[in-house]
Design a protein around this motif. Structure first.
Motif, PDB file in Angstrom:
ATOM      1  N   SER A 143     -16.435  -1.749  -6.039  1.00 17.19           N
ATOM      2  CA  SER A 143     -16.357  -1.235  -4.670  1.00 17.19           C
ATOM      3  C   SER A 143     -15.133  -1.744  -3.930  1.00 17.19           C
ATOM      4  CB  SER A 143     -17.622  -1.620  -3.882  1.00 17.19           C
ATOM      5  OG  SER A 143     -18.777  -1.055  -4.453  1.00 17.19           O
ATOM      6  N   ALA A 144     -14.683  -2.953  -4.270  1.00 17.68           N
ATOM      7  CA  ALA A 144     -13.552  -3.527  -3.543  1.00 17.68           C
ATOM      8  C   ALA A 144     -12.828  -4.564  -4.387  1.00 17.68           C
ATOM      9  CB  ALA A 144     -14.020  -4.168  -2.236  1.00 17.68           C
ATOM     10  N   LEU A 178      -9.759   2.220 -10.123  1.00 18.28           N
ATOM     11  CA  LEU A 178      -9.854   1.589  -8.799  1.00 18.28           C
ATOM     12  C   LEU A 178      -9.405   2.534  -7.688  1.00 18.28           C
ATOM     13  CD1 LEU A 178      -8.384  -1.927  -9.709  1.00 18.28           C
ATOM     14  CD2 LEU A 178     -10.798  -1.330  -9.373  1.00 18.28           C
ATOM     15  N   ARG A 179      -9.316   3.823  -7.983  1.00 15.47           N
ATOM     16  CA  ARG A 179      -8.772   4.774  -7.004  1.00 15.47           C
ATOM     17  C   ARG A 179      -9.644   4.895  -5.762  1.00 15.47           C
ATOM     18  NH1 ARG A 179     -11.411   7.534 -10.898  1.00 15.47           N
ATOM     19  NH2 ARG A 179     -12.832   9.215 -10.286  1.00 15.47           N
ATOM     20  N   ALA A 180     -10.943   4.576  -5.873  1.00 11.91           N
ATOM     21  CA  ALA A 180     -11.834   4.676  -4.716  1.00 11.91           C
ATOM     22  C   ALA A 180     -12.207   3.310  -4.150  1.00 11.91           C
ATOM     23  CB  ALA A 180     -13.102   5.437  -5.103  1.00 11.91           C
ATOM     24  N   ALA A 181     -11.655   2.245  -4.710  1.00 10.43           N
ATOM     25  CA  ALA A 181     -12.013   0.898  -4.266  1.00 10.43           C
ATOM     26  C   ALA A 181     -11.246   0.512  -3.007  1.00 10.43           C
ATOM     27  CB  ALA A 181     -11.721  -0.117  -5.374  1.00 10.43           C
ATOM     28  N   ALA A 182     -11.912  -0.234  -2.138  1.00  9.52           N
ATOM     29  CA  ALA A 182     -11.225  -0.825  -0.989  1.00  9.52           C
ATOM     30  C   ALA A 182     -10.363  -1.988  -1.481  1.00  9.52           C
ATOM     31  CB  ALA A 182     -12.241  -1.320   0.028  1.00  9.52           C
ATOM     32  N   ARG A 228      -7.493   2.911   2.535  1.00 11.50           N
ATOM     33  CA  ARG A 228      -8.360   1.999   1.786  1.00 11.50           C
ATOM     34  C   ARG A 228      -7.786   0.599   1.603  1.00 11.50           C
ATOM     35  NH1 ARG A 228      -7.885   2.027  -4.156  1.00 11.50           N
ATOM     36  NH2 ARG A 228      -5.910   2.940  -4.803  1.00 11.50           N
ATOM     37  N   ILE A 229      -6.755   0.237   2.345  1.00 14.78           N
ATOM     38  CA  ILE A 229      -6.162  -1.089   2.192  1.00 14.78           C
ATOM     39  C   ILE A 229      -5.978  -1.742   3.550  1.00 14.78           C
ATOM     40  CG2 ILE A 229      -3.777  -0.221   2.217  1.00 14.78           C
ATOM     41  CD1 ILE A 229      -3.163  -2.428   0.119  1.00 14.78           C
ATOM     42  N   LEU A 230      -6.214  -3.038   3.614  1.00 14.02           N
ATOM     43  CA  LEU A 230      -6.075  -3.777   4.863  1.00 14.02           C
ATOM     44  C   LEU A 230      -5.662  -5.211   4.549  1.00 14.02           C
ATOM     45  CD1 LEU A 230      -8.959  -5.688   5.417  1.00 14.02           C
ATOM     46  CD2 LEU A 230      -9.809  -3.365   5.162  1.00 14.02           C
ATOM     47  N   GLY A 231      -5.202  -5.906   5.563  1.00  7.97           N
ATOM     48  CA  GLY A 231      -4.812  -7.301   5.429  1.00  7.97           C
ATOM     49  C   GLY A 231      -5.721  -8.191   6.257  1.00  7.97           C
ATOM     50  N   ALA A 232      -5.904  -9.433   5.793  1.00 10.27           N
ATOM     51  CA  ALA A 232      -6.739 -10.393   6.513  1.00 10.27           C
ATOM     52  C   ALA A 232      -6.241 -11.795   6.211  1.00 10.27           C
ATOM     53  CB  ALA A 232      -8.206 -10.254   6.102  1.00 10.27           C
ATOM     54  N   THR A 233      -6.536 -12.725   7.109  1.00  9.46           N
ATOM     55  CA  THR A 233      -6.197 -14.135   6.894  1.00  9.46           C
ATOM     56  C   THR A 233      -7.439 -14.978   7.163  1.00  9.46           C
ATOM     57  OG1 THR A 233      -5.500 -14.490   9.189  1.00  9.46           O
ATOM     58  CG2 THR A 233      -3.813 -13.778   7.636  1.00  9.46           C
ATOM     59  N   LEU A 234      -7.653 -15.961   6.315  1.00 12.01           N
ATOM     60  CA  LEU A 234      -8.717 -16.937   6.558  1.00 12.01           C
ATOM     61  C   LEU A 234      -8.476 -18.160   5.684  1.00 12.01           C
ATOM     62  CD1 LEU A 234     -10.814 -16.750   3.932  1.00 12.01           C
ATOM     63  CD2 LEU A 234     -11.650 -14.763   5.159  1.00 12.01           C
ATOM     64  N   ASN A 235      -9.160 -19.227   6.017  1.00 14.17           N
ATOM     65  CA  ASN A 235      -9.083 -20.462   5.251  1.00 14.17           C
ATOM     66  C   ASN A 235     -10.225 -20.485   4.246  1.00 14.17           C
ATOM     67  OD1 ASN A 235      -9.121 -23.103   4.285  1.00 14.17           O
ATOM     68  ND2 ASN A 235      -8.443 -23.974   6.230  1.00 14.17           N
ATOM     69  N   LYS A 254     -17.371  -1.764   3.529  1.00 10.84           N
ATOM     70  CA  LYS A 254     -18.431  -0.748   3.619  1.00 10.84           C
ATOM     71  C   LYS A 254     -17.892   0.542   4.216  1.00 10.84           C
ATOM     72  CE  LYS A 254     -22.745   0.727   3.635  1.00 10.84           C
ATOM     73  NZ  LYS A 254     -23.497   0.997   2.377  1.00 10.84           N
ATOM     74  N   LEU A 255     -17.089   0.423   5.266  1.00 13.61           N
ATOM     75  CA  LEU A 255     -16.516   1.601   5.924  1.00 13.61           C
ATOM     76  C   LEU A 255     -15.631   2.380   4.956  1.00 13.61           C
ATOM     77  CD1 LEU A 255     -16.125   3.167   8.601  1.00 13.61           C
ATOM     78  CD2 LEU A 255     -14.172   1.691   9.063  1.00 13.61           C
ATOM     79  N   ILE A 256     -14.768   1.666   4.236  1.00 22.42           N
ATOM     80  CA  ILE A 256     -13.865   2.326   3.283  1.00 22.42           C
ATOM     81  C   ILE A 256     -14.665   2.959   2.154  1.00 22.42           C
ATOM     82  CG2 ILE A 256     -12.044   1.925   1.576  1.00 22.42           C
ATOM     83  CD1 ILE A 256     -10.983  -0.276   3.483  1.00 22.42           C
ATOM     84  N   HIS A 257     -15.685   2.246   1.685  1.00 22.92           N
ATOM     85  CA  HIS A 257     -16.524   2.763   0.599  1.00 22.92           C
ATOM     86  C   HIS A 257     -17.181   4.085   0.991  1.00 22.92           C
ATOM     87  CE1 HIS A 257     -19.221   2.657  -2.872  1.00 22.92           C
ATOM     88  NE2 HIS A 257     -20.208   2.935  -2.046  1.00 22.92           N
ATOM     89  N   ASN A 258     -17.610   4.176   2.243  1.00 19.38           N
ATOM     90  CA  ASN A 258     -18.272   5.400   2.710  1.00 19.38           C
ATOM     91  C   ASN A 258     -17.274   6.514   3.002  1.00 19.38           C
ATOM     92  OD1 ASN A 258     -20.769   4.174   2.570  1.00 19.38           O
ATOM     93  ND2 ASN A 258     -20.768   3.545   4.731  1.00 19.38           N
ATOM     94  N   MET A 259     -16.016   6.151   3.266  1.00 24.01           N
ATOM     95  CA  MET A 259     -15.035   7.148   3.689  1.00 24.01           C
ATOM     96  C   MET A 259     -14.213   7.710   2.535  1.00 24.01           C
ATOM     97  SD  MET A 259     -12.120   6.626   6.629  1.00 24.01           S
ATOM     98  CE  MET A 259     -11.518   5.150   5.796  1.00 24.01           C
ATOM     99  N   VAL A 260     -13.868   6.861   1.562  1.00 23.58           N
ATOM    100  CA  VAL A 260     -12.995   7.289   0.465  1.00 23.58           C
ATOM    101  C   VAL A 260     -13.825   7.946  -0.615  1.00 23.58           C
ATOM    102  CG1 VAL A 260     -11.373   6.538  -1.309  1.00 23.58           C
ATOM    103  CG2 VAL A 260     -11.329   5.478   0.944  1.00 23.58           C
ATOM    104  N   PRO A 261     -13.498   9.189  -0.998  1.00 20.97           N
ATOM    105  CA  PRO A 261     -14.277   9.860  -2.050  1.00 20.97           C
ATOM    106  C   PRO A 261     -14.094   9.174  -3.387  1.00 20.97           C
ATOM    107  CG  PRO A 261     -12.323  11.141  -1.504  1.00 20.97           C
ATOM    108  CD  PRO A 261     -12.397  10.028  -0.509  1.00 20.97           C
ATOM    109  N   SER A 262     -15.201   9.070  -4.136  1.00 15.43           N
ATOM    110  CA  SER A 262     -15.143   8.408  -5.453  1.00 15.43           C
ATOM    111  C   SER A 262     -14.763   9.402  -6.543  1.00 15.43           C
ATOM    112  CB  SER A 262     -16.490   7.775  -5.759  1.00 15.43           C
ATOM    113  OG  SER A 262     -17.516   8.737  -5.748  1.00 15.43           O
TER     114      SER A 262
END
Length: 262
Positions: A143-144, A178-182, A228-235, A254-262
């Protein structure tokens, strides 16, 4: 001879015994598969409701630390680092794979409101295991992908490592399985906004520059990947499963999974 066909003493009984044995074996196999399907990490054989997430990225970026801080949030980061280092050293002394810093992959399962049930596969990022990455996403429905980047250590500015990470990311994004993976490009930082807001503010411009070098703006504008791609920062060393940043990542997946066709 025709009148004796199938009439030898015991023949029908033997046929019945073979049939009964086959039926019993089939039943045992079904029971074994059902039991195996309830055991991690093989639950994905029988469940279509569990999301599977791959933790990938260069070696030493903090993938295993992230996994076990989510699974065991009370495990102190210093203790974890010592134990994981010991495991890697023990593996190398006991015939581990040449060139491998990590003995194997790690898998844990979780539950949360955004994704319900999900499993995380932490796959080592050294050159040896990079060749095995496709084995996981070609046989497990993913899924991701959370691609972890070192943005905390003394070698974080090593441009060779950064460009190698960019190439790996390009390859993964264009894999058919991985074409439908976030995709989440996760910068693992050595501070937290809550504990050191001044440090986080000072590092903001550098983080945006690193995202640019990795190609995040380019990916977001590319037709096949922009949704289907985003950036994030955390420790990764201080994260917890209920941390707002982690919960936000799960909601985005979850949002990307529901939006991007598999």
């Amino acid at each position: 001879f025709g009148s004796h066909k199938g009439s030898f003493p015991g023949a029908p009984r033997t046929h019945c015994a073979v049939a009964a044995m086959a039926s019993s074996t089939s039943a045992h196999l079904r029971q074994f598969r059902a039991h195996l399907g309830e055991t991690a990490p093989f639950r994905w054989f029988t469940s279509h409701d569990m999301h599977q997430i791959l933790l990938l990225g260069p070696e030493g970026s903090g993938k295993t630390t992230l996994l076990y801080k989510l699974k065991l949030p009370s495990w102190r980061a210093t203790d974890m680092a010592r134990e994981l280092a010991y495991c890697k050293e023990l593996s190398s002394h006991n015939g581990g794979v040449a060139g491998s810093g990590d003995p194997a992959y790690h898998y844990e399962e979780f539950s949360s409101r955004p994704l319900q049930n999900y499993g995380i596969w932490d796959i080592p990022g050294n050159a040896t295991f990079q060749m095995l990455w496709p084995m996981f996403y070609r046989f497990v429905r993913i899924s991701a992908v959370i691609f972890v980047i070192d943005n905390f250590s003394s070698v974080r500015d090593n441009m060779d490592r950064i460009f190698q990470a960019r190439e790996l990311l390009h390859t993964l994004l264009n894999e058919d399985e991985l074409r439908a993976a976030a995709f989440v490009i996760l910068l693992n930082v050595g501070w937290s906004e809550e504990e050191d807001p001044q440090q986080a503010l000072q590092e903001h411009d550098r983080e945006q520059a690193l995202f640019e070098v990795l190609g995040l703006p380019e990916f977001k504008n590319a037709g096949p990947h922009k949704n289907r791609i985003l950036g994030a920062t955390l420790n990764c060393a201080t994260i917890a499963p209920d941390h707002p940043k982690w919960q936000a990542i799960l909601r985005d997946i979850k949002l990307i999974h529901n939006m991007v066709p598999s």
